[in-house]
Design an enzyme around this catalytic site. Structure first.
Site, PDB file in Angstrom:
ATOM      1  N   HIS A  55       0.741  -1.182   0.003  1.00  0.00           N
ATOM      2  CA  HIS A  55      -0.127   0.087   0.083  1.00  0.00           C
ATOM      3  C   HIS A  55       0.846   1.294   0.055  1.00  0.00           C
ATOM      4  CE1 HIS A  55       0.825   0.754   4.093  1.00  0.00           C
ATOM      5  NE2 HIS A  55       0.925  -0.400   4.517  1.00  0.00           N
ATOM      6  N   ARG A 106      -5.641   1.264   4.472  1.00  0.00           N
ATOM      7  CA  ARG A 106      -4.655   1.630   3.591  1.00  0.00           C
ATOM      8  C   ARG A 106      -4.396   0.547   2.398  1.00  0.00           C
ATOM      9  NH1 ARG A 106      -2.804  -0.294   8.526  1.00  0.00           N
ATOM     10  NH2 ARG A 106      -1.120  -1.680   8.697  1.00  0.00           N
ATOM     11  N   GLU A 133      -1.679  -6.886   7.411  1.00  0.00           N
ATOM     12  CA  GLU A 133      -0.166  -6.778   7.762  1.00  0.00           C
ATOM     13  C   GLU A 133       0.205  -8.003   9.026  1.00  0.00           C
ATOM     14  OE1 GLU A 133       2.938  -6.504   7.387  1.00  0.00           O
ATOM     15  OE2 GLU A 133       3.235  -4.235   7.359  1.00  0.00           O
ATOM     16  N   HIS A 232       0.313  -5.752   2.176  1.00  0.00           N
ATOM     17  CA  HIS A 232       1.273  -4.866   3.132  1.00  0.00           C
ATOM     18  C   HIS A 232       2.516  -5.459   2.861  1.00  0.00           C
ATOM     19  CE1 HIS A 232      -2.195  -3.053   5.243  1.00  0.00           C
ATOM     20  NE2 HIS A 232      -2.880  -4.345   4.718  1.00  0.00           N
TER      21      HIS A 232
END
Length: 303
Positions: A55, A106, A133, A232
């Protein structure tokens, strides 16, 4: 180490008058594109394209804090990175059939901005916590540079980059515990909320990602769809480790910058046929990689 002698052969021929090339090699596989071009795929030849994307820069990337499962938005620069990524992909003529993201904003926002810049807003976007993540446990919210100063850069690198070291787990006394585990997005997961991780090594990220990869993403790729995974740093690193067969030791040296698309060209068994390609201005990409690597270094004040 990758070498450049891949011996790849790509044969194309426009179909004319309904004529098809005779298949004289039983291992050749024929595929016709939407444009009427016959592709002959030989062993070791690229058959699928997969795109991975970390991202765009988030607010806590600027503050150099472990963000993990805290739902931070993109920074202004992160929005620019995502739009720039979309423009680059459009200029190079890529088209997506399906996009996968994590449950974190995100990751989702980056995918939206990329698709908007490409004029492909209609492409389906599928979300899963399994692309989240890495869960940094008790380290969430802490500043990496300050930790390097207090604990040493080597220890911070172990926490950030090692394959099988799990940070201390988060507990209910942590300032972000309730923000994470009371978030209703985690009521949509395929496991009970109480079974979600409290801390993870990269190995554990791969363990929870692999079932989703194999059962959800791979079937779409093998249908011939071009897939973007907007996720991520660590979920992308874990997937790269699996696809490329990177060793436990070498994965510590793999750093992914924000907002830079990664192209993987894969054979019919989803094995790489050439090195991963980070698309864009290579000098800027190397500078962005160094910026990420420097996050774990202590910042000492001058005299």
């Amino acid at each position: 180490m990758w070498t450049f002698g891949f011996g790849l052969v790509r044969l194309t021929r426009q179909l004319k008058c309904g004529r098809i090339l005779n298949d004289t090699n039983s291992q050749q596989q024929e595929r016709t594109t939407d444009h009427g071009t016959l592709l002959l795929t030989l062993p070791g030849m690229s058959k699928y394209k997969l795109f991975l994307l970390r991202h765009g820069e988030g607010a806590w990337n600027i503050e150099n804090r472990f963000c993990s499962w805290v739902d931070q938005k993109l920074s202004e620069d992160g929005v620019k990175e995502a739009r720039g990524c979309g423009r680059l992909l459009k200029e190079r003529g890529y088209r997506f059939d399906r996009v996968f993201t994590s449950l974190l904003s995100r990751s989702i926002h980056t995918a939206w901005l990329v698709l908007e810049a490409m004029g492909q807003e209609w492409v389906p976007v599928v979300k899963s916590w399994r692309l989240n993540e890495r869960h940094y446990g008790a380290l969430i919210g802490l500043n990496r540079a300050e930790m390097a100063l207090n604990h040493g850069e080597a220890q911070v690198k172990v926490w950030r980059r090692s394959y099988d070291v799990t940070p201390p787990p988060i507990d209910e006394s942590h300032p972000y515990f309730l923000e994470i585990y009371n978030d209703r997005r985690y009521s949509t997961c395929d496991v009970p909320k109480e079974d979600l991780p409290r801390s993870e090594s990269l190995k554990e990220v791969l363990d929870r990602l692999l079932p989703y990869w194999e059962n959800v993403v791979v079937p779409e790729i093998k249908k011939g769809e071009t897939v973007l995974i907007s996720a991520h740093g660590n979920s992308c690193r874990a997937l790269l480790k699996h696809i490329e067969g990177i060793s436990d030791a070498d994965i510590a040296g793999v750093t992914l910058p924000t907002g830079i698309p990664i192209l993987l060209e894969l054979d019919e068994e989803l094995r790489p046929v050439k090195p991963r390609q980070l698309l864009g201005d290579q000098e800027k990409i190397q500078a962005a990689i160094k910026k990420v690597e420097d996050q774990g270094k202590a910042k000492r004040t001058g005299k």
